[in-house]
Design a protein around this motif. Sequence first.
Motif, mmCIF file in Angstrom:
data_model
loop_
_atom_site.group_PDB
_atom_site.id
_atom_site.type_symbol
_atom_site.label_atom_id
_atom_site.label_comp_id
_atom_site.label_asym_id
_atom_site.label_seq_id
_atom_site.Cartn_x
_atom_site.Cartn_y
_atom_site.Cartn_z
ATOM 1 N N ALA A 226 85.868 38.978 -0.147
ATOM 2 C CA ALA A 226 87.114 39.526 0.387
ATOM 3 C C ALA A 226 86.829 40.854 1.078
ATOM 4 N N VAL A 227 87.484 41.060 2.197
ATOM 5 C CA VAL A 227 87.416 42.341 2.898
ATOM 6 C C VAL A 227 88.824 42.901 2.949
ATOM 7 N N ARG A 228 88.926 44.221 3.047
ATOM 8 C CA ARG A 228 90.246 44.848 2.992
ATOM 9 C C ARG A 228 91.119 44.419 4.161
ATOM 10 N N GLU A 229 90.544 44.318 5.333
ATOM 11 C CA GLU A 229 91.298 43.951 6.521
ATOM 12 C C GLU A 229 90.501 42.965 7.353
ATOM 13 N N GLY A 230 91.215 42.079 8.017
ATOM 14 C CA GLY A 230 90.564 41.207 8.989
ATOM 15 C C GLY A 230 89.852 39.997 8.431
ATOM 16 N N LEU A 231 90.233 39.553 7.222
ATOM 17 C CA LEU A 231 89.572 38.380 6.656
ATOM 18 C C LEU A 231 89.825 37.154 7.527
ATOM 19 N N ASP A 232 91.072 36.970 7.941
ATOM 20 C CA ASP A 232 91.402 35.810 8.773
ATOM 21 C C ASP A 232 90.610 35.824 10.077
ATOM 22 N N GLU A 233 90.529 36.990 10.710
ATOM 23 C CA GLU A 233 89.815 37.097 11.989
ATOM 24 C C GLU A 233 88.325 36.820 11.805
ATOM 25 N N LEU A 234 87.763 37.306 10.706
ATOM 26 C CA LEU A 234 86.351 37.070 10.416
ATOM 27 C C LEU A 234 86.080 35.579 10.253
#
Length: 385
Positions: A226-234
Amino acid sequence: MDRPWARVPPAAGKALRPYVVGATDEIIAEVRAQVSEYSRPLKGNFGNRITQGVTVALDQFVRLLGSDTELPDTRIYAELGRVEHREGRTLAALQSAYQVGTRTVWRAVGESPVARALPPDVIFALAEALFSYVEQLSAASVSGWAEEEAMRAGSLQTRRNALVEALVTQPPVPPAEIEKLATAAGWPLPARLAALVVDDAVEVAGRIPGAVAADLDPAGVAFVPAVREGLDELVRAALRDRTAVLGPVVPAAEAHRSAARARAAWPAHAAGLLARDGDPLLRADTHLVELLLVGAPDLAADLRERVLGPVQDMPSGAAARALETLRAWLDAHGDVTTAAAALHVHPQTVRYRLAGLREVYGEALDDPARRLELEVGLRALDAKP
């Protein structure tokens, strides 16, 4: 196979032997100076292997000059490539070492008094023989290095397969066992992660930093830190338009829960039944009602009947308009103006249609629980092939 060394006079080979074999120390020094991976002291097995490899290669080359024999067995050089891989040296380093060695021995030959006395055609034949010879040795070493890489990669993927299978298992595998499998697979266990269900999961995971995957049946599973922001974009960038389902972000100890959610949604999403906007990436935790219906097909059928039964005797066009109006009215929480805007009709038209809906659905439109059943039944209609 072409044997360019056969075009070099035997006498030239004998005369050049001291200069070729004598270049051993200079070759080793140049390789150590120009290729950083080989710069360490020549001690133990490393020193013996390098010295012996160069000496044997040069002696063999000189013995080939003037003969019409094929290159002797190159398995020793294939093994050299495998050993270099095990020692952690790169393929680029191995190839650079061969290139440096070739240039060094050719310089030693060219500067010798024997070479100066040879006619141009013999010099050309000698150069072709040397470069062809080293090329074949290098190819054997590269092949050995690549075989070792493939074997290691296969072994690593086998361990990662075992890890992913353990992560998706229910009831969950004990944390201590997961940590052991993760260490064996070379995967730092993240604090939080999400399961991604997709075909070619191993390939996709290779484009996501820190992900691990296995191509399971019926669809592969990857675990993405999990990343704080931009998981969907990644994830979208790695998918390259593949259809996929992303489970909820959970602690690593609950990886099985994220995987179960994503895998439950996969068949319906792969069939195009969930993402009405055509988005190839589906977030499973945004379609919980649909997942409940997928898991209870008999209940879903009953709810669909609650919606369709009252309009089944209408002409098909009228039934379609009735359902369209019902959906818009429910979505608008009973606000006629909002429903009319969604349908692109006048509010009075919606009121007229609602009168017809009340005739067929009766008190269900005024009872909160039964309205909820109608809403869920419409969802069930959406999820039905």
